[in-house]
Design a protein around this motif. Structure first.
Motif, PDB file in Angstrom:
ATOM      1  N   MET A   1      29.649   4.568  65.224  1.00  0.00           N
ATOM      2  CA  MET A   1      29.590   4.934  63.925  1.00  0.00           C
ATOM      3  C   MET A   1      29.658   3.881  63.052  1.00  0.00           C
ATOM      4  O   MET A   1      30.440   3.348  62.772  1.00  0.00           O
ATOM      5  CB  MET A   1      30.285   6.455  63.295  1.00  0.00           C
ATOM      6  CG  MET A   1      30.478   7.315  65.221  1.00  0.00           C
ATOM      7  SD  MET A   1      28.562   8.443  64.521  1.00  0.00           S
ATOM      8  CE  MET A   1      29.095   9.406  63.333  1.00  0.00           C
ATOM      9  N   ALA A   2      28.656   3.871  62.501  1.00  0.00           N
ATOM     10  CA  ALA A   2      28.132   3.081  61.064  1.00  0.00           C
ATOM     11  C   ALA A   2      28.858   3.527  59.752  1.00  0.00           C
ATOM     12  O   ALA A   2      28.699   4.326  59.580  1.00  0.00           O
ATOM     13  CB  ALA A   2      26.938   2.710  60.468  1.00  0.00           C
ATOM     14  N   THR A   3      29.768   2.296  59.725  1.00  0.00           N
ATOM     15  CA  THR A   3      30.822   3.714  58.745  1.00  0.00           C
ATOM     16  C   THR A   3      30.390   2.645  56.816  1.00  0.00           C
ATOM     17  O   THR A   3      30.505   1.440  57.538  1.00  0.00           O
ATOM     18  CB  THR A   3      32.414   2.740  58.569  1.00  0.00           C
ATOM     19  OG1 THR A   3      32.520   1.947  59.394  1.00  0.00           O
ATOM     20  CG2 THR A   3      32.875   4.627  59.857  1.00  0.00           C
ATOM     21  N   LYS A   4      30.258   2.855  55.879  1.00  0.00           N
ATOM     22  CA  LYS A   4      29.772   2.516  54.824  1.00  0.00           C
ATOM     23  C   LYS A   4      31.293   1.601  54.906  1.00  0.00           C
ATOM     24  O   LYS A   4      32.646   1.976  54.382  1.00  0.00           O
ATOM     25  CB  LYS A   4      29.798   3.063  53.618  1.00  0.00           C
ATOM     26  CG  LYS A   4      28.308   3.257  53.902  1.00  0.00           C
ATOM     27  CD  LYS A   4      27.842   4.946  52.240  1.00  0.00           C
ATOM     28  CE  LYS A   4      28.469   4.402  51.037  1.00  0.00           C
ATOM     29  NZ  LYS A   4      27.643   4.574  50.479  1.00  0.00           N
ATOM     30  N   THR A   5      31.431   0.092  54.201  1.00  0.00           N
ATOM     31  CA  THR A   5      32.074  -0.909  53.099  1.00  0.00           C
ATOM     32  C   THR A   5      32.466  -0.434  52.477  1.00  0.00           C
ATOM     33  O   THR A   5      31.527  -0.276  51.490  1.00  0.00           O
ATOM     34  CB  THR A   5      31.759  -2.066  53.839  1.00  0.00           C
ATOM     35  OG1 THR A   5      30.616  -2.102  53.353  1.00  0.00           O
ATOM     36  CG2 THR A   5      31.899  -2.104  55.273  1.00  0.00           C
ATOM     37  N   SER A   6      33.763   0.194  51.799  1.00  0.00           N
ATOM     38  CA  SER A   6      33.924   0.307  50.661  1.00  0.00           C
ATOM     39  C   SER A   6      34.522  -0.727  49.559  1.00  0.00           C
ATOM     40  O   SER A   6      35.476  -1.957  49.681  1.00  0.00           O
ATOM     41  CB  SER A   6      34.117   1.589  50.577  1.00  0.00           C
ATOM     42  OG  SER A   6      35.843   0.922  51.325  1.00  0.00           O
ATOM     43  N   ASP A   7      33.639  -1.197  48.336  1.00  0.00           N
ATOM     44  CA  ASP A   7      34.430  -1.936  47.180  1.00  0.00           C
ATOM     45  C   ASP A   7      35.482  -1.481  46.523  1.00  0.00           C
ATOM     46  O   ASP A   7      35.456  -0.256  45.888  1.00  0.00           O
ATOM     47  CB  ASP A   7      33.028  -2.560  46.321  1.00  0.00           C
ATOM     48  CG  ASP A   7      33.709  -3.481  45.486  1.00  0.00           C
ATOM     49  OD1 ASP A   7      33.594  -3.928  44.589  1.00  0.00           O
ATOM     50  OD2 ASP A   7      35.356  -2.610  44.779  1.00  0.00           O
ATOM     51  N   GLU A  67      19.571  -1.013  49.287  1.00  0.00           N
ATOM     52  CA  GLU A  67      20.116  -0.216  47.560  1.00  0.00           C
ATOM     53  C   GLU A  67      21.556   0.853  47.055  1.00  0.00           C
ATOM     54  O   GLU A  67      22.131  -0.296  46.804  1.00  0.00           O
ATOM     55  CB  GLU A  67      18.723   0.501  46.715  1.00  0.00           C
ATOM     56  CG  GLU A  67      17.798  -0.959  46.142  1.00  0.00           C
ATOM     57  CD  GLU A  67      16.545   0.482  45.692  1.00  0.00           C
ATOM     58  OE1 GLU A  67      17.039   2.064  45.565  1.00  0.00           O
ATOM     59  OE2 GLU A  67      15.301  -0.252  45.310  1.00  0.00           O
ATOM     60  N   ASP A  68      21.499   1.068  48.181  1.00  0.00           N
ATOM     61  CA  ASP A  68      23.168   2.177  48.470  1.00  0.00           C
ATOM     62  C   ASP A  68      23.442   1.869  49.396  1.00  0.00           C
ATOM     63  O   ASP A  68      24.462   2.500  49.497  1.00  0.00           O
ATOM     64  CB  ASP A  68      23.047   2.929  47.188  1.00  0.00           C
ATOM     65  CG  ASP A  68      22.136   4.076  47.848  1.00  0.00           C
ATOM     66  OD1 ASP A  68      21.430   3.308  49.436  1.00  0.00           O
ATOM     67  OD2 ASP A  68      21.233   4.923  47.498  1.00  0.00           O
ATOM     68  N   ARG A  69      23.042   1.119  50.558  1.00  0.00           N
ATOM     69  CA  ARG A  69      24.134   1.065  51.509  1.00  0.00           C
ATOM     70  C   ARG A  69      24.246  -0.302  51.697  1.00  0.00           C
ATOM     71  O   ARG A  69      23.269  -1.187  51.446  1.00  0.00           O
ATOM     72  CB  ARG A  69      23.434   1.840  52.791  1.00  0.00           C
ATOM     73  CG  ARG A  69      23.508   3.141  52.405  1.00  0.00           C
ATOM     74  CD  ARG A  69      22.355   3.695  53.800  1.00  0.00           C
ATOM     75  NE  ARG A  69      22.203   4.961  53.599  1.00  0.00           N
ATOM     76  CZ  ARG A  69      20.947   5.323  52.665  1.00  0.00           C
ATOM     77  NH1 ARG A  69      19.671   4.412  51.330  1.00  0.00           N
ATOM     78  NH2 ARG A  69      20.688   6.703  51.923  1.00  0.00           N
ATOM     79  N   ASP A  70      25.086  -0.847  52.869  1.00  0.00           N
ATOM     80  CA  ASP A  70      25.216  -2.174  53.541  1.00  0.00           C
ATOM     81  C   ASP A  70      24.945  -2.838  54.626  1.00  0.00           C
ATOM     82  O   ASP A  70      24.563  -4.220  54.808  1.00  0.00           O
ATOM     83  CB  ASP A  70      26.679  -2.195  53.564  1.00  0.00           C
ATOM     84  CG  ASP A  70      27.682  -2.307  51.587  1.00  0.00           C
ATOM     85  OD1 ASP A  70      28.225  -2.296  51.724  1.00  0.00           O
ATOM     86  OD2 ASP A  70      26.936  -2.479  50.780  1.00  0.00           O
ATOM     87  N   GLU A  71      24.943  -1.612  55.539  1.00  0.00           N
ATOM     88  CA  GLU A  71      24.421  -2.498  56.824  1.00  0.00           C
ATOM     89  C   GLU A  71      23.034  -1.277  57.210  1.00  0.00           C
ATOM     90  O   GLU A  71      23.585  -0.026  57.057  1.00  0.00           O
ATOM     91  CB  GLU A  71      25.640  -2.218  57.688  1.00  0.00           C
ATOM     92  CG  GLU A  71      26.309  -1.507  58.088  1.00  0.00           C
ATOM     93  CD  GLU A  71      27.608  -1.730  58.635  1.00  0.00           C
ATOM     94  OE1 GLU A  71      27.979  -2.921  58.817  1.00  0.00           O
ATOM     95  OE2 GLU A  71      27.897  -0.676  59.694  1.00  0.00           O
TER      96      GLU A  71
END
Lengths: 593, 486
Positions: A1-7, A67-71
């Motif tokens: 599952m792809a997880t969003k990386t977070s700043d 634009e609002d995703r990293d991968e």
């Protein structure tokens, strides 16, 4: 599952569960477009407008997604891509299926990262195209992607694929398990020599005691980092390796192997490889390579002393083949189209071919307008002329003025007496420039035959030629020649010559060191007449210049006397000549007309 | 995140300066207390180097992507001299699970100091270290520093895999390659295997280095070629070869001895000295191997470099050795690499004709003695620094009386004699499953090293199979040991 990386500094978004419809739709759109772009890439050339539009469109879709995703991570199945568990692209046609292209090489996931740029995407598309065009047994998209090292494209291909490829037939059961119970059981008793070594080391910790200087120095060096010069040397080794031309190495290598190899069948294979290389080089007019091959073949032959007769024969045959092949027509065509890759190397090749190549070289020179080629060719002809002037002269012709003049120049540089007869023959050419050049060149020879031949040109139909002949003739102190010359100048017909021609004839007398020539010139300067005054003036003026060229006391006295009386122009000329003589600024050899 | 095209590039020397300072700061912060003066000074220097970069670009980002470090858009050029620094930072980034660190324009010295201490002052758990780090980071409230987690991709490439199967796969694969009798050799699988080896090397070289202590498995030439390939790839990585170049080097190393299969076994395995004729036959293997590869080259998959290496790997830098060259004036870089490693692996392998097999450390001593007469001095130096004066798998006796096996070399040149070792006996010689000890560790008072190697031993004398111990270590580090293949 792809997880969003977070700043960490940004507000954390809640981790998503199933993907929302909008995201899925966006991913499906990207992949549909990717598929179409891949197809377009195979159909259109790189700079085709349609293909550019496809690529730009695809990049735009990716950028919108990022634009609002990293991968964007895709799971790869045999005929489908999945995004967070959902099928986003399916294609059962394995010949064109994008998922299958990746799947067949063992890839399990493919991920695009935010920051993907157009150059990367273009390279990725090119890579897909190249890989899909290769035969199945050779193509490997995983290897291609790995070698490319994309910054924003990642993939995962587990090792079980590799296991499957190695082949079950070869595998023998290997016990990879180690039972620690067995391993860490028992006791180890050191042998006496090891005990001694141990105590010796205890007395001398870390081997600080005496050891061979070379080892000591070597170890010391190894304990330090690389200094700047070592770094530079490493860099230069890398650079040299990267600059190495495969083709060049291949040639060098094959010759080295030929030298080392005794087996006749292998020698034959190696010679065939070189022959093919030679043929390919001739076809592309790569004369650098051709010359190398011929040169090395000659060197190889020299090193075969003591080799098997069969090998010697094979190499000789090879050398013959290399020299016999000569793509004359291809060379002519390429020269006509201005497509000779390297004039220098072509001429090196022609040099190697020896005298049989001379006519082709001459032909190329005549037809070429390439100044570089002509300049290089002149050196080639000079060498050819030194070896065989007759052979070179045979390349001249009435219809080949350029090569003829080049040959004349060569003879002028080499001053080979064997060339005199050819130069004399050139004096009879129709083309005036050829006659002039050959007269100039003959004049530079210190040769009686040459001088004699020049007299014939005094009667040439062309004044320029006659003037040149007069300029080149050296009367010297031969009384017969001087008298004959004086005879010509004394003729009534002489007065009808142009002032330039008159001057040239008189200058010849000026150059002659003999007294008779000097006396005649003095007499001319002193002469005055009311009849034919203008023509006589020209003669007297010419004589003034000739006397000035002679120099000396008698010339000066004559000029001084003539400066006081007679024709005004002659007087002026005498005064000027005197002034130059006295100041030593006489501009000898310069004809004034 | 892609910066606009018009911005000037950061100065490479300034980037390196910052990286080195960052590396030293982290190291010092791990060794010393937070108020240590040396640490404070180093952080100041680091701050200055970041600010210098910020003269060009306000935002400075350190990113780790696979095995590369990027500073903003610029990928750091891999060089041998800085390899320990890169590897250290990559390991640290991996340990923190950080993918990116950003320093914003208004960064203060105090923030930087806090950040360095935050990264180093507590032991993070192995499970989800980033989550714990992120909590600490949030609490520290450093407004001009950002961190980002490493994307999950690398986690899927488990560092905790068993490496041994990959090693033996290589030997089996080479068996297929060497016995190939067709016209067009397909190197697709070879390239994939090389790729896998490179990936494992980027995570941790130690296990693979240890596996090269396996000798004579299946067949000497196959095992030897596998070892030479692995060590060549490791050295090639350190020298900064690109991936395509590593593939070429790997293929070249795998195939360097393919000519041995044309040599009669009775000569290859003759116990005594070879006579002149037999020696001449042996020496032909280089040219035979090259010739074999030329014939296979029809499919153009075999790089020219491989043919060169097969021909040249017994030629010295001064062109002594065999075969004798008539035209070429120097050997290729890959040939020099393989020559060093081929020699090392050969003299550390038991053979019927070799009365005494050298231990790895004795082999290195011999090679150092021979110096540039036999080897390219830079390549030799790079190799020795890579595997350490006590290579992984060496059996050593410590000054404590314990026996140990070298498990990991120390990347710093100054500590080349101080690797990490696994204790396998106590001081009385009883076998124990001891810990892995770093010989660079000093006692509490920081006056001397806790343990040191006195000398190395020949494991064969004691019936010790080093591979078993290394395999046990590999298995312990990774998943459960895989069962034997069907």
């Amino acid at each position: 599952m792809a997880t969003k990386t977070s700043d960490v500094q940004l507000a954390a978004n809640p981790e998503s569960g199933a993907p929302d419809i909008k995201t899925l739709s966006s991913v499906r759109e990207i992949l549909r477009h990717l598929s179409k772009t891949v197809s377009a890439h195979k159909l259109f050339p790189d700079l085709h407008e349609s293909l550019i539009q496809f690529r730009e469109g695809l990049l735009g879709l990716f950028q919108a997604y990022f634009e609002d995703r990293d991968e964007l991570e895709l799971d790869i199945e045999a005929n489908a891509f999945r995004y967070e568990g959902e099928v986003v692209l399916k294609d059962d046609n394995i010949l064109r299926s994008l998922p299958h292209l990746f799947f067949k090489d063992g890839m399990k996931t493919l991920t695009f990262l935010k920051g993907l740029v157009s150059t990367e995407l273009d390279d990725f598309l090119s890579l897909i195209k190249t890989t899909s065009l290769l035969p199945l047994e050779v193509s490997d998209i995983v290897d291609a992607l790995w070698q490319k090292e994309f910054e924003h494209i990642r993939f995962y291909a587990p090792d079980d694929y590799l296991e499957a490829q190695v082949g079950a037939a070869e595998r023998i059961p290997i016990q990879f398990q180690v039972y620690k119970g067995d391993l860490y059981r028992g006791r180890i008793e050191l042998k006496p020599d090891d005990v001694a070594a141990m105590f010796g080391a205890l007395r001398d910790p870390e081997g600080a005691g005496p050891k061979p200087a070379a080892v000591d120095a070597g170890e010391a060096i190894l304990f330090t980092g690389f200094d700047e010069s070592e770094q530079r040397r490493l860099e230069s080794l890398l650079i040299a390796e990267r600059r190495m031309s495969d083709e060049q190495e291949s040639i060098d290598l094959t010759f080295e192997l030929l030298l080392a190899e005794d087996r006749p069948e292998v020698v034959e294979i190696l010679l065939n490889i070189l022959e093919q290389t030679h043929a390919a080089a001739l076809q592309t007019l790569d004369f650098f390579k051709v010359v190398q091959l011929i040169g090395k073949a000659d060197q190889l032959a020299e090193r075969l002393e003591g080799a098997a007769p069969e090998k010697v024969r094979a190499v000789e045959q090879f050398r013959r083949v290399l020299r016999e092949r000569s793509p004359r027509n291809e060379i002519r065509r390429a020269a006509a189209a201005g497509r000779i890759p390297s004039p220098k190397h072509l001429l090196d090749y022609l040099t190697l071919m020896g005298p049989p190549a001379l006519p082709l070289a001459a032909e190329l020179y005549e037809s070429s307008r390439d100044t570089e080629f002509r300049a290089l060719a002149r050196d080639y002809f000079e060498q050819a002329g030194r070896d065989n002037p007759q052979g070179l002269a045979e390349q001249a012709g009435e219809d080949h003025p350029f090569i003829t003049k080049a040959i004349i120049d060569v003879f002028g540089r080499t001053r080979d007496p064997r060339a005199v007869s050819s130069l004399i023959a050139f004096m009879a050419y129709r083309e005036k420039s050829v006659r002039l050049r050959s007269i100039q060149t003959l004049g530079s020879f210190d040769d009686a035959t040459a001088q004699k031949a020049l007299w014939a040109s005094l009667r040439d139909e062309n004044e320029e030629v006659r003037i040149e002949a007069a300029a080149q003739i050296k009367l010297g102190t031969d009384p017969g020649a001087v008298r004959e010359w004086i005879g010509i100048v004394s003729e009534a017909a002489f007065l009808k010559k142009s002032s330039a021609e008159k001057a040239a004839f008189l200058q010849a007398l000026g150059r002659s060191p003999g007294e008779e020539a000097g006396a005649f010139l003095r007499g001319l300067v002193e002469k005055s007449s009311f009849f034919g005054r203008a023509k006589l003036r020209e003669v007297r003026l010419g004589a003034v210049r000739a006397l000035e060229a002679r120099g000396g006391t008698e010339a000066a006295e004559t000029l001084e006397a003539a400066a006081r009386k007679g024709d005004r122009k002659v007087r002026e000329a005498c005064r000027e000549a005197l002034a130059r003589l006295r100041s030593g600024r006489m501009d000898s050899g310069k004809r004034r007309i | 995140m892609t910066a606009p095209e018009t911005k000037p590039a950061l100065n490479t020397a300034d980037i390196m300066d910052m990286i080195i300072n960052f590396h030293v700061s982290i190291k010092l912060a791990k060794l010393y207390a937070s108020n240590n003066r040396q640490l404070q000074e180093r952080i100041e220097v680091l701050y200055a180097s970041i600010r210098k970069l910020q003269d060009t670009e306000d935002l400075i980002q350190l990113r780790m992507i696979e095995s590369f470090i990027f500073v903003n858009r610029q990928r750091l050029k891999f060089s041998f001299a800085h390899y320990p620094i890169y590897q250290f930072l990559l390991d640290e980034f991996e340990g923190w699970q950080i993918g990116m660190i950003s320093f914003l324009a208004e960064l203060t010295k105090e923030e930087l100091r806090e950040f360095i201490l935050l990264l180093t002052q507590r032991d993070l758990p192995k499970e989800d270290p980033y989550e714990h780090l992120a909590e600490d980071f949030k609490a520290a409230a450093l407004p001009h520093i950002r961190i980002q987690k490493n994307p999950t991709m690398i986690a899927a490439e488990s560092r905790d895999r068993n490496v041994a199967p990959i090693y033996f796969l290589g030997i089996y694969h080479l068996k297929q390659v060497f016995h190939f009798e067709g016209e067009t050799l397909n190197l697709r699988v070879t390239k994939r295997w090389i790729q896998t080896i490179c990936k494992v090397l980027s995570f941790d070289e130690s296990v693979l280095f240890g596996l090269t202590s396996v000798k004579n498995f299946e067949d000497y030439t196959l095992n030897h070629s596998t070892n030479v390939c692995i060590l060549s790839l490791a050295l090639g990585r350190r020298l900064g070869l690109s991936r395509p170049e590593l593939i070429e080097l790997g293929i070249s190393a795998c195939l360097h001895d393919v000519g041995k299969y044309d040599i009669p076994q009775e000569i290859l395995n003759k116990p005594g000295r070879l006579d002149a004729q037999e020696r001449a036959i042996i020496e032909k293997h280089a040219a035979r191997g090259a010739m074999k590869l030329i014939q296979m080259r029809a499919a153009q998959q075999i790089p020219i470099a491989a043919i060169l290496v097969a021909l040249e790997h017994h030629i010295t830098p001064a062109l002594a050795g065999y075969p004798k060259y008539a035209w070429k004036t120097q050997t290729a870089l890959y040939s020099r690499i393989v020559k060093v490693i081929d020699y090392f692996d050969a003299i550390t392998t038991k053979r019927v004709y070799r009365p005494k097999t050298l231990t790895p450390s004795d082999a290195l001593k011999l090679m150092i003695e021979q110096g540039d007469k036999e080897f390219d001095p830079l390549i030799l130096k790079a190799f020795v620094q890579m595997i350490g004066i006590y290579p992984i798998g060496s059996l050593a006796i410590l000054d404590s009386g314990e026996l140990a096996i070298v498990a990991k070399s120390n990347p710093q040149a100054a500590f080349v004699r101080r690797p990490a070792v696994k204790l396998i006996t106590d001081a009385q010689g009883n076998h124990v499953d001891g810990p892995i000890v770093d010989l660079a560790e000093m006692d509490e008072a920081e006056t001397k090293f806790k343990k040191s190697i006195l000398t190395t031993l020949d494991p064969e004398k004691y019936g010790i199979r080093i591979f078993d111990y290394l395999l046990a270590m590999d298995s312990a580090a990774g998943a459960a040991a895989s069962p034997g293949h069907p």
